[in-house]
Write an enzyme that holds these catalytic residues in place. Sequence first.
Site, PDB file in Angstrom:
ATOM      1  N   SER A 142      55.670  62.366  26.391  1.00  0.00           N
ATOM      2  CA  SER A 142      57.018  62.213  26.557  1.00  0.00           C
ATOM      3  C   SER A 142      57.641  61.024  26.745  1.00  0.00           C
ATOM      4  CB  SER A 142      57.875  63.293  27.943  1.00  0.00           C
ATOM      5  OG  SER A 142      57.161  62.593  29.045  1.00  0.00           O
ATOM      6  N   HIS A 442      44.592  74.479  64.818  1.00  0.00           N
ATOM      7  CA  HIS A 442      45.724  73.940  65.651  1.00  0.00           C
ATOM      8  C   HIS A 442      45.258  72.546  66.463  1.00  0.00           C
ATOM      9  CE1 HIS A 442      48.837  73.625  68.791  1.00  0.00           C
ATOM     10  NE2 HIS A 442      48.052  73.353  69.441  1.00  0.00           N
TER      11      HIS A 442
HETATM   12  C1  FAD Z   1      58.078  57.566  37.031  1.00  0.00           C
HETATM   13  C2  FAD Z   1      57.422  58.973  36.796  1.00  0.00           C
HETATM   14  C3  FAD Z   1      56.779  59.628  37.885  1.00  0.00           C
HETATM   15  C4  FAD Z   1      55.996  60.664  37.698  1.00  0.00           C
HETATM   16  N1  FAD Z   1      55.578  61.445  38.774  1.00  0.00           N
HETATM   17  C5  FAD Z   1      54.964  62.654  38.612  1.00  0.00           C
HETATM   18  C6  FAD Z   1      54.224  63.343  39.667  1.00  0.00           C
HETATM   19  O1  FAD Z   1      54.271  62.584  40.594  1.00  0.00           O
HETATM   20  N2  FAD Z   1      53.470  64.320  39.527  1.00  0.00           N
HETATM   21  C7  FAD Z   1      53.773  64.864  38.193  1.00  0.00           C
HETATM   22  O2  FAD Z   1      52.930  66.028  38.049  1.00  0.00           O
HETATM   23  N3  FAD Z   1      54.069  64.469  37.262  1.00  0.00           N
HETATM   24  C8  FAD Z   1      54.689  63.295  37.215  1.00  0.00           C
HETATM   25  N4  FAD Z   1      55.424  62.741  36.309  1.00  0.00           N
HETATM   26  C9  FAD Z   1      55.200  63.139  34.946  1.00  0.00           C
HETATM   27  C10 FAD Z   1      53.774  62.966  34.377  1.00  0.00           C
HETATM   28  O3  FAD Z   1      53.806  61.685  34.059  1.00  0.00           O
HETATM   29  C11 FAD Z   1      53.899  63.843  32.881  1.00  0.00           C
HETATM   30  O4  FAD Z   1      53.913  65.009  33.173  1.00  0.00           O
HETATM   31  C12 FAD Z   1      52.536  63.817  32.310  1.00  0.00           C
HETATM   32  O5  FAD Z   1      51.981  62.307  32.259  1.00  0.00           O
HETATM   33  C13 FAD Z   1      52.496  64.259  30.903  1.00  0.00           C
HETATM   34  O6  FAD Z   1      51.111  64.221  30.479  1.00  0.00           O
HETATM   35  P1  FAD Z   1      50.717  64.461  28.984  1.00  0.00           P
HETATM   36  O7  FAD Z   1      49.437  64.136  28.913  1.00  0.00           O
HETATM   37  O8  FAD Z   1      51.465  65.689  28.327  1.00  0.00           O
HETATM   38  O9  FAD Z   1      51.439  63.044  28.200  1.00  0.00           O
HETATM   39  P2  FAD Z   1      51.562  61.466  28.800  1.00  0.00           P
HETATM   40  O10 FAD Z   1      50.930  61.155  29.932  1.00  0.00           O
HETATM   41  O11 FAD Z   1      52.954  61.059  28.502  1.00  0.00           O
HETATM   42  O12 FAD Z   1      50.468  60.876  27.678  1.00  0.00           O
HETATM   43  C14 FAD Z   1      50.698  60.666  26.333  1.00  0.00           C
HETATM   44  C15 FAD Z   1      49.727  59.585  25.732  1.00  0.00           C
HETATM   45  O13 FAD Z   1      49.970  59.759  24.328  1.00  0.00           O
HETATM   46  C16 FAD Z   1      49.830  58.417  23.709  1.00  0.00           C
HETATM   47  N5  FAD Z   1      50.442  58.786  22.487  1.00  0.00           N
HETATM   48  C17 FAD Z   1      51.657  59.079  21.971  1.00  0.00           C
HETATM   49  N6  FAD Z   1      51.848  59.009  20.557  1.00  0.00           N
HETATM   50  C18 FAD Z   1      50.403  58.613  20.204  1.00  0.00           C
HETATM   51  C19 FAD Z   1      50.090  58.648  19.021  1.00  0.00           C
HETATM   52  N7  FAD Z   1      50.524  58.758  18.013  1.00  0.00           N
HETATM   53  N8  FAD Z   1      48.665  58.044  18.902  1.00  0.00           N
HETATM   54  C20 FAD Z   1      48.022  57.619  19.797  1.00  0.00           C
HETATM   55  N9  FAD Z   1      48.793  57.623  21.156  1.00  0.00           N
HETATM   56  C21 FAD Z   1      49.735  58.329  21.348  1.00  0.00           C
HETATM   57  C22 FAD Z   1      50.817  57.616  24.782  1.00  0.00           C
HETATM   58  O14 FAD Z   1      50.514  56.296  24.541  1.00  0.00           O
HETATM   59  C23 FAD Z   1      50.533  58.412  26.164  1.00  0.00           C
HETATM   60  O15 FAD Z   1      49.517  57.316  26.665  1.00  0.00           O
HETATM   61  C24 FAD Z   1      56.017  61.444  36.377  1.00  0.00           C
HETATM   62  C25 FAD Z   1      56.395  60.638  35.167  1.00  0.00           C
HETATM   63  C26 FAD Z   1      57.374  59.449  35.489  1.00  0.00           C
HETATM   64  C27 FAD Z   1      57.913  58.795  34.066  1.00  0.00           C
END
Ligand code: FAD
Length: 463
Positions: A142, A442
């Site tokens: 996202s 505890h």
């Molecule tokens: C500031 C912040 C704090 C957060 N804190 C928490 C927390 O404390 N606890 C929690 O549970 N969640 C937290 N989140 C949310 C969490 O980061 C996301 O829910 C999680 O990272 C989603 O994982 P994902 O694998 O779906 O995607 P992402 O972690 O977004 O990874 C997607 C990856 O895909 C890559 N990508 C995209 N398109 C392409 C493409 N076409 N080709 C190659 N690579 C590509 C991107 O570069 C990225 O590295 C936080 C988010 C933010 C922004």
Amino acid sequence: MSESFDVIVIGAGPGGYVCAIRAAQLGLKVACVEKRATLGGTCLNIGCIPSKALLQSSEEFDHARHALADHGVLVDSVTLDLARMQARKGEVVGANTKGVEFLFRKNKVTWLKGTGRITAPGTVEVDGTAHAAKHIVIATGSESVPLPGVAVDEKRIVTSTGALELDAVPGHLVVIGGGYIGLELGSVWRRLGAEVTVVEFLDRITPTMDGEVARNFQRILQKQGIRFRLGTKVTRAVTGDDGVTLTLEPAAGGTAETLKSDIVLLAIGRRPYVEELGLDAVGVALDERGRVKTDAHYATNVSGIYAIGDAIAGPMLAHKAEEEGVAVAELLAGKPGHVNYGAIPGVVYTWPEVASVGETEEALKQAGVAYNVGKFPFTANGRARAMGEIEGFVKLLADKATDRLLGAHIIGPDAGTLIAELVTAMEFGASAEDVARTCHAHPSLNEAVKEAALAVEGRALHI
Ligand SMILES: Cc1cc2nc3c(=O)[nH]c(=O)nc-3n(C[C@H](O)[C@H](O)[C@H](O)COP(=O)(O)OP(=O)(O)OC[C@H]3O[C@@H](n4cnc5c(N)ncnc54)[C@H](O)[C@@H]3O)c2cc1C
């Protein structure tokens, strides 16, 4: 065609990298495409991990300034070395992302470096080279939601990414959005000395949180000096030499006013990122909010293409993405992968922390479910007293007829760790009585959980 794989996962965030590792554990030949220079996605690079590093460091600073003297620990002067704090955060991130690289090598997952594009079912092109895969898993995550009239430059007007990188403490930080990301980062900079104002469109913060907990949370944050402008919308931001001037209006419409700030953090939510995948061309359907549409087995409408994590429906949380990564890998390996969406915890890592799992009181009322409430405050918990951390309470919601736990909400010290017991209890379909009859060490904070479970039947012992 360069190489063929059983599974190609696109995106190496917690959804994608965990999916790749689990699929490899199950004997599949796996590649994971990632365009970022390091693995771990949003979570490890610009999300969960760096934010928790800064939350921890700023908490240490705040503790040294305001709480140590009460313990009889006198420190002559406490000063901030922000450059070191930021460098430490970088080291924490580096250790974590390198750790994922190690795990890929250990599990023989091939990292295809570059941007992945699905050119046909069964084919992923990475920076011009085509790779074949029996199954493709979209895990591209996202990005921050933009706000018309507020142009992000990641210097004066920042998203969470820029807010994690500031090299000076802002005089006044305005956070647009009262969700968990804005409140966590607002807390970091407040503790380090910034004035912080949170502007929120709704008339409450953290909209999905249990209402009673959210009201207490706001009160506690206000005591820490964070100001709130609820029911207010930001319609414009103008950057000048001396900062950013925001135009605010009542959410329902009315007289506009201006608010000056040094830094503006735009944190109104996140939206799926599927831009570069070429989904139109292969015909993968999205829903009305731009999320990849999937069935209960994470399959899209195109055979052989699956999706998980922030790119699909459900809470945008790293552990939800991980669970889906495991489930889809198991399904692809012919096993029964499954995620229980009724038992996914959510944690806000402010201090005190706020954690929840299952239903809120509002949701139960709306669904017409009769329930009992058991509550226990940390003021009556011996360990919390010893720690000097008595803010907050545990609140359990149990079915009135069966006593089955339906929801758990904790605001207080280490709430994010305490909630795990209740997630496990709910996974096992436990009743409040099951938790109440379990022996808790505890003195521990967990005793507050036991007492809240006793309170469901009106028989708490220590209050
Ligand atoms: C500031 C912040 C704090 C957060 N804190 C928490 C927390 O404390 N606890 C929690 O549970 N969640 C937290 N989140 C949310 C969490 O980061 C996301 O829910 C999680 O990272 C989603 O994982 P994902 O694998 O779906 O995607 P992402 O972690 O977004 O990874 C997607 C990856 O895909 C890559 N990508 C995209 N398109 C392409 C493409 N076409 N080709 C190659 N690579 C590509 C991107 O570069 C990225 O590295 C936080 C988010 C933010 C922004």
